[in-house]
Every structure is written in structure tokens, then in C-alpha cells.
Scaffold this motif. Structure first.
Motif, PDB file in Angstrom:
ATOM      1  N   GLU A   1       0.829  -1.206   0.000  1.00 43.98           N
ATOM      2  CA  GLU A   1       0.000   0.000   0.000  1.00 43.98           C
ATOM      3  C   GLU A   1       0.865   1.257   0.000  1.00 43.98           C
ATOM      4  OE1 GLU A   1      -4.191   1.342   1.623  1.00 43.98           O
ATOM      5  OE2 GLU A   1      -2.942   0.440   3.173  1.00 43.98           O
ATOM      6  N   HIS A   2       0.418   2.253  -0.739  1.00 47.90           N
ATOM      7  CA  HIS A   2       1.125   3.533  -0.808  1.00 47.90           C
ATOM      8  C   HIS A   2       1.240   4.114   0.602  1.00 47.90           C
ATOM      9  CE1 HIS A   2       1.866   7.760  -1.676  1.00 47.90           C
ATOM     10  NE2 HIS A   2       2.314   7.353  -2.852  1.00 47.90           N
ATOM     11  N   PRO A   3       2.418   4.621   1.003  1.00 42.43           N
ATOM     12  CA  PRO A   3       2.612   5.109   2.377  1.00 42.43           C
ATOM     13  C   PRO A   3       1.650   6.239   2.779  1.00 42.43           C
ATOM     14  CG  PRO A   3       4.719   4.924   1.246  1.00 42.43           C
ATOM     15  CD  PRO A   3       3.656   4.658   0.228  1.00 42.43           C
TER      16      PRO A   3
ATOM     17  N   ALA B   1      -1.801   4.695   3.290  1.00 37.79           N
ATOM     18  CA  ALA B   1      -1.809   3.948   4.555  1.00 37.79           C
ATOM     19  C   ALA B   1      -1.910   4.902   5.743  1.00 37.79           C
ATOM     20  CB  ALA B   1      -0.553   3.087   4.663  1.00 37.79           C
ATOM     21  N   ALA B   2      -1.171   6.010   5.699  1.00 39.52           N
ATOM     22  CA  ALA B   2      -1.229   6.994   6.791  1.00 39.52           C
ATOM     23  C   ALA B   2      -2.623   7.610   6.884  1.00 39.52           C
ATOM     24  CB  ALA B   2      -0.172   8.075   6.586  1.00 39.52           C
ATOM     25  N   SER B   3      -3.240   7.886   5.735  1.00 36.90           N
ATOM     26  CA  SER B   3      -4.585   8.469   5.767  1.00 36.90           C
ATOM     27  C   SER B   3      -5.579   7.493   6.389  1.00 36.90           C
ATOM     28  CB  SER B   3      -5.041   8.904   4.371  1.00 36.90           C
ATOM     29  OG  SER B   3      -5.454   7.827   3.560  1.00 36.90           O
TER      30      SER B   3
ATOM     31  N   GLU C   1       2.212  11.725  -1.636  1.00 38.52           N
ATOM     32  CA  GLU C   1       0.892  12.224  -1.239  1.00 38.52           C
ATOM     33  C   GLU C   1      -0.232  11.312  -1.694  1.00 38.52           C
ATOM     34  OE1 GLU C   1       0.184  16.438  -1.701  1.00 38.52           O
ATOM     35  OE2 GLU C   1       2.271  16.740  -2.267  1.00 38.52           O
ATOM     36  N   VAL C   2      -1.380  11.505  -1.035  1.00 35.65           N
ATOM     37  CA  VAL C   2      -2.618  10.885  -1.468  1.00 35.65           C
ATOM     38  C   VAL C   2      -3.710  11.947  -1.370  1.00 35.65           C
ATOM     39  CG1 VAL C   2      -3.343   9.999   0.807  1.00 35.65           C
ATOM     40  CG2 VAL C   2      -4.124   8.861  -1.268  1.00 35.65           C
ATOM     41  N   ALA C   3      -4.632  11.906  -2.326  1.00 35.11           N
ATOM     42  CA  ALA C   3      -5.805  12.776  -2.304  1.00 35.11           C
ATOM     43  C   ALA C   3      -7.024  11.872  -2.202  1.00 35.11           C
ATOM     44  CB  ALA C   3      -5.868  13.635  -3.566  1.00 35.11           C
TER      45      ALA C   3
ATOM     46  N   ARG D   1       0.318  14.289   2.975  1.00 29.52           N
ATOM     47  CA  ARG D   1       1.689  14.133   2.482  1.00 29.52           C
ATOM     48  C   ARG D   1       2.508  13.545   3.612  1.00 29.52           C
ATOM     49  NH1 ARG D   1       5.804  18.093   2.397  1.00 29.52           N
ATOM     50  NH2 ARG D   1       4.176  19.644   2.688  1.00 29.52           N
ATOM     51  N   VAL D   2       3.338  12.561   3.297  1.00 29.41           N
ATOM     52  CA  VAL D   2       4.158  11.909   4.318  1.00 29.41           C
ATOM     53  C   VAL D   2       5.634  12.111   4.011  1.00 29.41           C
ATOM     54  CG1 VAL D   2       2.406  10.170   4.880  1.00 29.41           C
ATOM     55  CG2 VAL D   2       4.120   9.663   3.123  1.00 29.41           C
TER      56      VAL D   2
END
Length: 139
Positions: free
Chosen positions: A7-9, A12-14, A87-89, A113-114
Motif C-alpha cells: 500500500e502507498h505510504p 496507509a497513513a490516511s 501524497e494521497v488525495a 503528504r508523508v
């Protein structure tokens, strides 16, 4: 786990952030953020952030939890999620049940953003305060 299935970091954080808010786990939520992180929720000036500069650093982020999250039951519906770079949106709706018996909702785009350690350095929530106010109604 292969790179193709990992999973994209930022995504995953979101997901961890959403889970901690839903479960009312403040310390777990705070631990997701880098020490110099900033939350802009919503982005720009609002009654939540009159200066429009965000809530920067551990103390301000803890205060944000106390003022905006702690007393409310918050449900996230993420309809779409786009990850790129660090990042993830997430596109979705946040539904809020308040202790006074009122509820509200807001549609928006929520970006995380991580850093290289997977800690959140920026959480930006793009939603319109006036549109959210228009949804407030008894639960």
C-alpha cells in the motif's frame, strides 16, 4: 509483500488517521504526525483557522484534536483515492455528529503528504465552510 501489492505510504497513513479519529484514539492519531507537521482543515481562512495559516506542530495539532475532533463523532466516506509521489488525495464526505444533537456533513478533497518515515507532514482538507454550515440539522 511485493512492491506491486504494498500500500502507498500516504494512503496507509490516511487510513490510520481516519481509523484513529473514528475510534477516538487521540494519542494514536498524534503519533501519525511529524513534529513539524501542519493541518489545514479547511484550507484557508475560516472560523476554525482565522489566520488561514494552519495548525503547525505537535501542540497546535493536539489542540486541533481537542477543539475539532474530541467532542464529535466523525464518519469518513472515502469514495476515491489517488496516490502519487509522497501524497494521497482522498475524495469523499465527512459526516459529523455533535454533542448538541446536531449533525453536519462536508464533501471535499483531503490530501495527506508523508515524509520518508511515513509520518504525516501535511494534512490539507479542501472543503467549503459555508456549504458545511448549510447542512447542519438535528440528528
Amino acid at each position: 509483500m511485493s512492491a506491486a501489492t504494498e500500500e502507498h505510504p500516504a494512503r496507509a497513513a490516511s487510513k490510520r488517521s481516519i481509523a484513529a479519529v473514528k475510534a477516538k484514539r487521540k494519542e494514536d492519531w498524534l503519533a501519525l504526525f511529524a513534529s513539524d507537521a501542519v493541518i489545514e482543515d479547511p484550507v484557508g481562512r475560516s472560523p476554525i483557522d482565522p489566520c488561514g495559516s494552519g495548525h503547525r506542530g505537535a501542540t497546535a495539532i493536539s489542540k486541533f484534536w481537542d477543539n475539532q475532533i474530541a467532542a464529535n463523532d466523525i464518519h469518513f466516506e472515502v469514495r476515491e483515492s489517488y496516490a502519487a509521489g509522497s501524497e494521497v488525495a482522498n475524495v469523499g464526505t465527512i459526516s459529523i455528529s455533535m454533542p448538541n444533537g446536531m449533525k453536519a456533513r462536508c464533501d471535499g478533497v483531503f490530501t495527506y503528504r508523508v515524509n520518508d518515515a511515513g509520518k504525516i507532514v501535511s494534512l490539507r482538507a479542501h472543503w467549503e465552510f459555508e456549504k458545511m454550515l448549510a447542512t447542519i440539522a438535528p440528528a
